[in-house]
Design a protein around this motif. Structure first.
Motif, PDB file in Angstrom:
ATOM      1  N   MET A   1       0.855  -1.380   0.086  1.00 21.38           N
ATOM      2  CA  MET A   1       0.027   0.196   0.052  1.00 21.38           C
ATOM      3  C   MET A   1       0.909   1.244   0.094  1.00 21.38           C
ATOM      4  SD  MET A   1      -2.508   1.109   2.933  1.00 21.38           S
ATOM      5  CE  MET A   1      -2.271  -0.244   3.851  1.00 21.38           C
ATOM      6  N   SER A 140      -9.784   3.751  -1.594  1.00 20.82           N
ATOM      7  CA  SER A 140      -8.673   2.704  -2.091  1.00 20.82           C
ATOM      8  C   SER A 140      -7.516   2.766  -0.929  1.00 20.82           C
ATOM      9  CB  SER A 140      -7.953   2.868  -3.568  1.00 20.82           C
ATOM     10  OG  SER A 140      -7.166   3.854  -3.416  1.00 20.82           O
ATOM     11  N   PHE A 141      -7.369   3.868  -0.402  1.00 17.97           N
ATOM     12  CA  PHE A 141      -6.320   3.877   0.897  1.00 17.97           C
ATOM     13  C   PHE A 141      -6.386   2.880   1.965  1.00 17.97           C
ATOM     14  CE2 PHE A 141      -5.067   5.509   4.873  1.00 17.97           C
ATOM     15  CZ  PHE A 141      -3.678   5.428   4.761  1.00 17.97           C
ATOM     16  N   VAL A 142      -7.889   2.937   2.212  1.00 19.49           N
ATOM     17  CA  VAL A 142      -8.456   1.976   3.274  1.00 19.49           C
ATOM     18  C   VAL A 142      -8.991   0.757   2.794  1.00 19.49           C
ATOM     19  CG1 VAL A 142      -8.957   3.928   4.889  1.00 19.49           C
ATOM     20  CG2 VAL A 142     -10.661   3.097   3.318  1.00 19.49           C
ATOM     21  N   GLY A 143      -8.651   0.451   1.489  1.00 20.38           N
ATOM     22  CA  GLY A 143      -8.977  -0.735   0.801  1.00 20.38           C
ATOM     23  C   GLY A 143     -10.410  -1.026   0.675  1.00 20.38           C
ATOM     24  N   ASP A 145     -12.386   0.720  -1.907  1.00 16.20           N
ATOM     25  CA  ASP A 145     -12.846   1.055  -3.003  1.00 16.20           C
ATOM     26  C   ASP A 145     -13.792   0.194  -4.120  1.00 16.20           C
ATOM     27  OD1 ASP A 145     -10.369  -0.194  -3.097  1.00 16.20           O
ATOM     28  OD2 ASP A 145      -9.534   0.412  -5.102  1.00 16.20           O
ATOM     29  N   GLN A 159     -15.220  -2.831   8.266  1.00 19.93           N
ATOM     30  CA  GLN A 159     -15.357  -2.269   6.959  1.00 19.93           C
ATOM     31  C   GLN A 159     -16.037  -0.839   7.100  1.00 19.93           C
ATOM     32  OE1 GLN A 159     -17.830  -5.058   5.033  1.00 19.93           O
ATOM     33  NE2 GLN A 159     -15.809  -5.821   3.601  1.00 19.93           N
ATOM     34  N   ARG A 162     -13.341   1.738   8.261  1.00 20.33           N
ATOM     35  CA  ARG A 162     -12.609   2.035   7.263  1.00 20.33           C
ATOM     36  C   ARG A 162     -13.162   2.985   6.451  1.00 20.33           C
ATOM     37  NH1 ARG A 162     -11.399  -3.898   5.815  1.00 20.33           N
ATOM     38  NH2 ARG A 162     -10.768  -3.224   3.922  1.00 20.33           N
ATOM     39  N   ARG A 167     -14.166   8.859   4.926  1.00 17.25           N
ATOM     40  CA  ARG A 167     -14.549   9.944   4.843  1.00 17.25           C
ATOM     41  C   ARG A 167     -14.015  11.175   5.641  1.00 17.25           C
ATOM     42  NH1 ARG A 167     -20.417  10.055   7.857  1.00 17.25           N
ATOM     43  NH2 ARG A 167     -19.161   9.778   9.623  1.00 17.25           N
ATOM     44  N   GLU A 192      -7.923  -4.686  11.386  1.00 16.93           N
ATOM     45  CA  GLU A 192      -7.780  -4.194   9.940  1.00 16.93           C
ATOM     46  C   GLU A 192      -7.840  -2.849  10.196  1.00 16.93           C
ATOM     47  OE1 GLU A 192     -11.714  -6.388   8.972  1.00 16.93           O
ATOM     48  OE2 GLU A 192     -12.126  -4.304   8.064  1.00 16.93           O
ATOM     49  N   SER A 195      -4.610  -1.427  11.403  1.00 16.99           N
ATOM     50  CA  SER A 195      -3.563  -1.375  10.448  1.00 16.99           C
ATOM     51  C   SER A 195      -3.638  -0.234   9.596  1.00 16.99           C
ATOM     52  CB  SER A 195      -3.536  -2.677   9.634  1.00 16.99           C
ATOM     53  OG  SER A 195      -2.627  -2.614   8.735  1.00 16.99           O
ATOM     54  N   VAL A 196      -5.080   0.357   8.990  1.00 19.95           N
ATOM     55  CA  VAL A 196      -5.093   1.520   8.622  1.00 19.95           C
ATOM     56  C   VAL A 196      -4.636   2.774   9.290  1.00 19.95           C
ATOM     57  CG1 VAL A 196      -6.822   3.176   7.709  1.00 19.95           C
ATOM     58  CG2 VAL A 196      -7.099   0.871   6.939  1.00 19.95           C
TER      59      VAL A 196
ATOM     60  N   ILE B 139     -17.996  16.413   9.786  1.00 19.82           N
ATOM     61  CA  ILE B 139     -17.327  16.923   8.568  1.00 19.82           C
ATOM     62  C   ILE B 139     -17.674  18.285   8.115  1.00 19.82           C
ATOM     63  CG2 ILE B 139     -17.190  14.680   7.613  1.00 19.82           C
ATOM     64  CD1 ILE B 139     -19.440  15.065   5.921  1.00 19.82           C
ATOM     65  N   GLN B 240      -9.266  -5.789  -4.245  1.00 24.07           N
ATOM     66  CA  GLN B 240      -9.123  -4.923  -3.247  1.00 24.07           C
ATOM     67  C   GLN B 240      -7.468  -4.836  -2.571  1.00 24.07           C
ATOM     68  OE1 GLN B 240     -12.368  -6.886  -2.672  1.00 24.07           O
ATOM     69  NE2 GLN B 240     -12.528  -4.662  -3.921  1.00 24.07           N
ATOM     70  N   ASN B 241      -7.289  -3.552  -2.287  1.00 29.12           N
ATOM     71  CA  ASN B 241      -5.898  -3.603  -1.845  1.00 29.12           C
ATOM     72  C   ASN B 241      -5.636  -4.203  -0.188  1.00 29.12           C
ATOM     73  OD1 ASN B 241      -5.666  -1.948  -3.522  1.00 29.12           O
ATOM     74  ND2 ASN B 241      -5.567   0.172  -2.372  1.00 29.12           N
ATOM     75  N   MET B 242      -6.932  -4.297   0.312  1.00 27.58           N
ATOM     76  CA  MET B 242      -6.610  -5.191   1.472  1.00 27.58           C
ATOM     77  C   MET B 242      -7.782  -5.750   1.626  1.00 27.58           C
ATOM     78  SD  MET B 242      -6.302  -1.850   3.805  1.00 27.58           S
ATOM     79  CE  MET B 242      -4.872  -1.184   4.431  1.00 27.58           C
ATOM     80  N   ALA B 244      -9.908  -8.442   5.090  1.00 28.25           N
ATOM     81  CA  ALA B 244     -10.162  -8.541   6.228  1.00 28.25           C
ATOM     82  C   ALA B 244      -9.106  -9.537   6.909  1.00 28.25           C
ATOM     83  CB  ALA B 244     -11.311  -8.694   6.704  1.00 28.25           C
ATOM     84  N   TYR B 247      -5.094  -9.064   7.147  1.00 29.23           N
ATOM     85  CA  TYR B 247      -5.135  -8.157   8.422  1.00 29.23           C
ATOM     86  C   TYR B 247      -5.071  -8.887   9.534  1.00 29.23           C
ATOM     87  CZ  TYR B 247      -5.315  -3.875   6.476  1.00 29.23           C
ATOM     88  OH  TYR B 247      -5.089  -2.749   5.738  1.00 29.23           O
ATOM     89  N   ALA B 248      -6.410  -9.824   9.660  1.00 32.61           N
ATOM     90  CA  ALA B 248      -6.429 -10.745  10.932  1.00 32.61           C
ATOM     91  C   ALA B 248      -5.146 -11.464  11.308  1.00 32.61           C
ATOM     92  CB  ALA B 248      -7.401 -11.578  10.844  1.00 32.61           C
ATOM     93  N   GLU B 250      -1.965 -10.709  10.251  1.00 30.23           N
ATOM     94  CA  GLU B 250      -0.885  -9.946  10.732  1.00 30.23           C
ATOM     95  C   GLU B 250      -1.063  -9.278  12.148  1.00 30.23           C
ATOM     96  OE1 GLU B 250      -0.049  -5.302   9.490  1.00 30.23           O
ATOM     97  OE2 GLU B 250      -0.668  -6.624   7.867  1.00 30.23           O
ATOM     98  N   GLU B 251      -2.260  -8.603  12.180  1.00 25.23           N
ATOM     99  CA  GLU B 251      -2.305  -7.698  13.200  1.00 25.23           C
ATOM    100  C   GLU B 251      -2.518  -8.780  14.468  1.00 25.23           C
ATOM    101  OE1 GLU B 251      -2.524  -4.979  14.712  1.00 25.23           O
ATOM    102  OE2 GLU B 251      -1.666  -4.061  12.802  1.00 25.23           O
TER     103      GLU B 251
END
Lengths: 259, 258
Positions: A1, A140-143, A145, A159, A162, A167, A192, A195-196, B139, B240-242, B244, B247-248, B250-251
């Motif tokens: 990433m 896409s940064f938070v996966g 997208d 999800q 993320r 937002r 998850e 990690s973000v 926001i 998907q870049n990531m 779940a 992650y699970a 790894e973390e």
């Protein structure tokens, strides 16, 4: 990433004026119950500050005072040196101070994508195409997208969080406040989201995190604040707080957490 | 025999019946929509946070009082009586000149429905989780934008069953407007009976027509509700870049080591 995306845009508009947020003698009471007493601390640019402490110690209230969701009874909150407690325009201020909630608070009536663009188009008055591009960048940064058409109720907690982070990021604020972002999640989802957040921290974002995740505070924060009974008991580098706490109360809290 | 009589009523009086249905639906539809708009305006106005400025605070208090009076007066008196008071009250103030009957009917049903809608909308706004407001404020949305883009759309979805309920009630309750001579369906039925003396058959037919009208509106609005809820599924697009799971591992591994 890649974190380039974050570095180029979010950091750019952070001015070199330090600190970003300075809290002075902040006090808050609910009825006769004193929640915050004479709180002093500051957030510098690029800081990742974790506020830890037991439930009811005033952590969340402090965060909500900084965001003006609660009006402090005494003291000041300075944003780039300007007192914003009695600002005429809290909405303008909140554009620059993002917030991520424990319960996500995604807009139930919008898709994932619209959740991230609605602030851009209605608050920042950015054009549709540009807003979409920006939202996609952070999604896409938070996966997330791949899920732009989903509704919040169709997503898992992790999800949702993320998307909520995307937002907040899309507004490109100067600092993001996190109010127990992982407390409503199961352990896998906690992973998850953390990690973000870790990637965000590494990219140099200024973050103020109220959390019960001691691992995250120890590994990612550059400053840890321990609160108890509405006061800051101790603050310092994570190494100091976790390995050599000075105060008895801090020791007791950390010992309890390691049981 | 019986069905022949019903058939003959339809055959001889269908222009009356159609006109009655037209007037009834016109007033019910316009009354419900205008009532909803009135209800939304009042509901939104009531949720404006109390201003810090003293003069504004007093103004808001007075306006709130007037709105409460409106809601309670119209909720706590029969529409039939309201119709008489407004219709003849206007005539008294204007030297005996009466308002156009159809216009009066539209106004009476609208403001009567508005009083109920104000409470329905208030309930709808209260039902929205505070987190939705905070998410919007966080926001940088103003109160107005929060209401417009986040709260009202969700509140409208939540109150749709109550709104369709009001619509159905209005279709039936326009019948009380025959007291001011409004030519809706019930008025037409009375007229028909006066010339054919088939009292039971005529009113039974009218009852069936009312039922068809209200039940089809009910079905239509249920369909709208379903549409508003959107699709049940969604498509995951691209890569998907990531995810779940990665992650699970790894973390999770790291977390348990502590």
């Amino acid at each position: 990433m890649t974190n380039d995306a974050l570095q180029t845009s979010t950091i750019e508009n952070q001015q070199a004026v330090c600190p970003i947020i300075k809290v002075e003698h902040l006090g808050k009471t609910f009825g006769s119950h004193v929640v915050l007493k004479d709180i002093d601390f500051e957030v510098d640019r690029g800081d990742v500050t974790c506020i830890i402490g037991s439930s009811g110690s005033g952590k969340s209230t402090l965060l909500r005072c900084i965001n003006l969701f609660e009006t402090p009874d005494s003291g000041r909150v300075l944003f780039h040196g300007e007192d914003i407690v009695h600002t005429k325009n809290p909405d303008k201020y909140r554009q620059k101070v993002g917030m991520v909630f424990q319960s996500f608070n995604l807009f139930n009536n919008y898709s994932v994508l619209k959740n991230c663009t609605i602030g851009l188009t209605t608050v920042l008055h950015i054009g549709k195409e540009e807003a979409r591009a920006r939202a996609m960048k952070y999604l896409s940064f938070v996966g997330m997208d791949g899920y732009i058409k989903a509704r919040p109720k169709q997503l898992s907690g992790g999800q949702k969080q993320r998307v909520a982070i995307a937002r907040a990021l899309a507004m490109e604020p100067e600092v993001i406040l996190f109010d127990e972002p992982t407390s409503a999640l199961d352990p896998e989802m906690v992973g998850e989201v953390l990690s973000v957040m870790r990637t965000m921290a590494e990219s140099g974002l200024t973050m103020l995190v109220v959390t019960h995740e001691m691992g995250f505070a120890r590994d990612v924060a550059n400053k840890v604040v321990f609160m108890d009974g509405g006061v800051i008991v101790e603050e310092g580098a994570p190494e100091e707080i976790f390995n050599h706490p000075k105060e008895e109360r801090t020791k007791a809290f950390l010992a309890g957490g390691n049981k | 025999m019986f069905f022949e009589r019903i058939g003959s009523i339809l055959q001889n009086y269908y222009p009356h019946i159609l006109r009655g249905v037209g007037y009834t639906m016109l007033v019910a539809l316009v009354g419900t929509l205008v009532g909803l708009v009135i209800g939304l305006l009042i509901g939104v106005f009531r949720t404006i946070p109390t201003p810090r400025n003293k003069a504004l605070k007093v103004c808001k208090k007075i306006a709130d009082g007037i709105l409460s009076a409106y809601v309670e007066i119209f909720r706590c008196t029969p529409m039939m009586v309201q119709a008489m008071v407004i219709f003849w009250g206007f005539a008294l103030l204007n030297d005996g000149r009466t308002l156009d009957v159809t216009f009066s009917a539209l106004v009476i049903v609208s403001i009567n429905t508005g009083a109920y809608m104000a409470e329905i909308v208030r309930g709808g706004i209260i039902s929205i989780d505070n987190g939705q407001f905070e998410g919007a404020h966080a926001i940088g949305m103003s109160h107005t934008k929060t209401m417009l883009y986040v709260v009202i759309p969700q509140a409208l979805r939540n109150i749709l069953p109550s709104v369709s309920n009001e619509f159905v009630i209005n279709i039936k309750d326009t019948s009380v407007l025959n007291v001011i001579g409004f030519m809706e369906l019930f008025f037409q039925a009375k007229d028909i009976v006066r010339s054919n003396y088939l009292t039971f058959e005529t009113y039974l037919l009218v009852a069936a027509i009312y039922f068809v009208l209200t039940y089809s509106i009910t079905l239509l609005l249920r369909f709208v509700e379903k549409k508003m809820d959107g699709k049940k599924d969604y498509q995951v697009q691209g890569s998907q870049n990531m995810d779940a799971e990665s992650y699970a591992i790894e973390e999770g591994g790291r977390r348990h080591d502590q």
